[in-house]
Write a protein that holds these residues in place. Structure first.
Motif, short mmCIF file in Angstrom:
data_model
loop_
_atom_site.label_atom_id
_atom_site.label_comp_id
_atom_site.label_asym_id
_atom_site.label_seq_id
_atom_site.Cartn_x
_atom_site.Cartn_y
_atom_site.Cartn_z
N ASP A 62 -1.10 -6.69 -20.96
CA ASP A 62 -0.37 -5.08 -21.20
C ASP A 62 0.57 -4.94 -20.77
O ASP A 62 1.42 -5.15 -19.41
CB ASP A 62 -1.64 -4.87 -20.29
CG ASP A 62 -1.62 -2.78 -20.44
OD1 ASP A 62 -1.24 -2.78 -21.68
OD2 ASP A 62 -2.37 -2.27 -20.39
N GLU A 122 1.86 -1.95 -21.86
CA GLU A 122 1.60 -0.84 -22.14
C GLU A 122 0.91 -0.48 -21.11
O GLU A 122 1.78 -0.01 -20.12
CB GLU A 122 0.96 -0.31 -22.68
CG GLU A 122 1.29 1.49 -23.60
CD GLU A 122 0.00 1.98 -24.19
OE1 GLU A 122 0.08 2.52 -25.25
OE2 GLU A 122 -1.11 1.65 -24.00
N ASP A 123 -0.75 0.72 -21.09
CA ASP A 123 -1.15 1.18 -19.51
C ASP A 123 -0.80 1.22 -17.97
O ASP A 123 -0.30 1.90 -17.38
CB ASP A 123 -2.20 2.16 -19.97
CG ASP A 123 -2.25 2.65 -21.32
OD1 ASP A 123 -1.27 3.13 -21.64
OD2 ASP A 123 -3.42 2.82 -21.49
N VAL A 172 7.62 0.31 -17.90
CA VAL A 172 8.50 0.41 -19.19
C VAL A 172 9.69 -0.17 -19.32
O VAL A 172 10.99 -0.12 -19.51
CB VAL A 172 8.13 0.90 -20.46
CG1 VAL A 172 6.74 1.15 -20.87
CG2 VAL A 172 9.08 2.47 -19.40
N GLU A 176 4.29 -2.12 -26.27
CA GLU A 176 3.94 -0.77 -25.72
C GLU A 176 3.60 0.26 -27.23
O GLU A 176 4.13 -0.30 -28.59
CB GLU A 176 6.07 -0.08 -25.99
CG GLU A 176 6.37 -0.95 -24.34
CD GLU A 176 6.60 -2.24 -25.03
OE1 GLU A 176 8.13 -2.43 -23.89
OE2 GLU A 176 6.50 -2.76 -25.66
N GLY A 177 3.60 1.94 -27.32
CA GLY A 177 3.43 3.21 -28.41
C GLY A 177 4.64 2.78 -28.88
O GLY A 177 5.88 2.57 -28.88
N HIS A 201 8.37 -1.86 -29.01
CA HIS A 201 7.45 -2.33 -29.84
C HIS A 201 8.47 -4.10 -30.21
O HIS A 201 7.81 -4.45 -30.35
CB HIS A 201 6.52 -1.87 -30.80
CG HIS A 201 7.28 -1.14 -31.85
ND1 HIS A 201 7.43 0.02 -31.71
CD2 HIS A 201 7.23 -1.80 -32.76
CE1 HIS A 201 8.33 0.55 -33.02
NE2 HIS A 201 7.90 -0.34 -33.26
#
Length: 495
Positions: free
Chosen positions: A172, A174-175, A179, A228-229, A247
């Protein structure tokens, strides 16, 4: 520096003043004059990761993929997609205020051009109505129950998760990961070392974590990268003076450094796509994957390259993607394996679209019965469309985490039994709705899920998961249930 940012929306997450400071300490990338990189940090581990990951050839690959994405038709460019997200949210808030003033139901929200915002889009009906298409056949390794452990890309977690006994490990970025650029670079270094069987890390307490050539590939989880989003920038990697989409940096660096190692291990690069909202966003990501594969083919040679070898999973975690899940499958049909139920963020997105309606009340997560029951239409809808289109429907995260031993703290021995019971109950609800997988958040739950899978297979009696998928009444997958306008006991969520 170019005055016009290719993706202006990225500056909403990193102010121009910050970017200006980063430009001042950035360094040119040899061979790519338009590109500059800011140091990820001076710590020895970060310096080693930066030296290994941020090579001129790797960054040139990332730049080439990015340049290709900027040449897409306007409606599929990232700048357009992020602008469209803002338009949707403004119109939803306006529609919510109108509903409060008029007492009319909160539904049939459209943009000024008539495009449906909340609901099934008329302009994409031809995709939903066409029975002829299915997603491309994916590797046999994915055609199984998807017990997926998740965690950030730290060396200890990467080593433990890959050896946990689960079938998949979602790494992960992301969450559960920051970042910050040092985390991204060291995380990519950790997964690269793992795929090359060169991971050897000793913690401050002296505990050693490894993934070396003598580790049996057959017992290791398949790695899935959640990047990442789409909305997030990476301001440490600048092109023409502007931040790159985070991303693309993560996808590009991972593919460049891991493609051949994965191929050697008879694995394929696979990604989890977060926060996606629309058919157009899926088209954009399909184009990014195609661009990356085109660039890979030129670098690794035809004999080492297999077209459409990248695989992807989409997390359906907002009300927009719930209504466009079939169109998202279609847009990504050459790459996609399945859809995942990201129910925690889905619940949050329901609250977000009702933010201008003061009387709206979400059921609390602590009331597990209500949560499970009101998610039924969402989960069954994912099962139905995946089975019809040849994809795998995957259940979501059970966030139960066993308590960690701490000095001087006595842990109740019954706590883990309670966690196992709650995890098991959720497992049977999800598989009962046709979902072919669950997520877990801790390695201690891996033996629990393995036993549950064994029991589930025994109940199947040799039949496939698709053969025993529940019969779904499409009339039960309604707009009101998707937006949770009432609870299972009939109480309204909007007064």
């Amino acid at each position: 520096m170019s005055n016009q940012a290719p993706v202006p929306a990225l500056y909403e997450y990193v102010p121009e003043a910050v970017v200006a400071q980063l430009r001042g300490v950035s360094e040119a990338v040899p061979g790519s004059p338009a590109m500059r990189v800011v140091s990820a940090g001076a710590a020895p581990a970060v310096e080693a990761a930066s030296k290994a990951m941020l090579t001129p050839d790797a960054l040139a690959f990332v730049l080439a993929v990015y340049r290709r994405s900027l040449q897409l038709p306007a409606e599929y460019r990232l700048s357009t997609l992020l602008k469209h997200r803002k338009m949707k949210r403004r119109e939803i808030n306006r529609a919510g205020r109108r509903a409060v003033e008029s007492g009319a139901p909160f539904r049939d929200v459209r943009l000024s051009d008539g495009t449906v915002v909340l609901g099934y889009r008329d302009d994409l009906k031809h995709i939903r109505d066409d029975p002829s298409w299915r997603v491309d056949k994916f590797p046999d390794a994915f055609d199984r129950f998807h017990d997926t452990i998740t965690g950030p890309p730290t060396a200890n977690i990467v080593a433990n998760a890959l050896k946990s006994g689960t079938s998949f490990f979602m790494v992960d970025f992301e969450d559960s990961s920051t970042v910050a650029f040092d985390s991204v670079v060291t995380g990519l270094h950790n997964v690269t070392l793992a795929n090359r069987r060169e991971l050897d890390y000793t913690s401050a307490s002296g505990k050693r974590y490894t993934l070396l050539p003598n580790d049996d590939d057959g017992n290791l989880a398949q790695m899935l990268i959640r990047f990442e989003g789409l909305h997030l920038p990476n301001a440490h990697v600048l092109v023409d003076g502007h931040p790159m989409p985070a991303h693309i940096v993560t996808i590009g660096l991972f593919l460049f450094h891991n493609y051949l190692a994965l191929r050697k291990n008879q694995r394929v690069p696979a990604f989890y796509i977060p926060k996606i909202e629309s058919y157009e966003e899926a088209q954009y990501l399909a184009a990014v994957f195609e661009a990356a594969e085109t660039e890979l083919a030129m670098r690794v040679g035809a004999s080492n390259y297999a077209p459409y070898s990248v695989r992807a999973f989409v997390i359906v975690e907002n009300v927009f993607s719930v209504y466009q899940k079939e169109e998202i499958l279609y847009a990504l049909r050459h790459f996609i394996v399945g859809l995942n139920c990201g129910w925690h963020d889905y619940m949050a997105s329901i609250g977000a679209v009702h933010q201008s309606i003061p009387s709206f009340n979400m059921p609390p997560k602590s009331n597990l019965r209500i949560v499970i029951e009101h998610l039924e239409a969402y989960q069954m809808g994912i099962t139905e469309v995946c089975r019809r289109r040849g994809a795998i429907p995957i259940g979501g995260m059970n966030a139960m985490v066993p308590p960690q031993p701490r000095r001087g703290v006595q842990i109740d021995r019954n706590i883990f039994d309670k966690i196992k019971a709650a995890f098991s109950a959720d497992f049977w609800v999800q598989v009962g709705r046709g979902l072919q997988g669950v997520w877990l958040a801790h390695t201690k739950l891996a033996p629990v899920v393995q036993q549950l899978i064994k029991e589930h297979k025994a109940k199947l009696g040799g039949r496939s998961y698709a053969d025993v998928a529940p019969r779904i009444d499409l009339n039960q997958i309604t707009h009101d249930k998707m937006l949770v306008t009432s609870l299972p006991d009939g109480r309204p969520t909007v007064a």
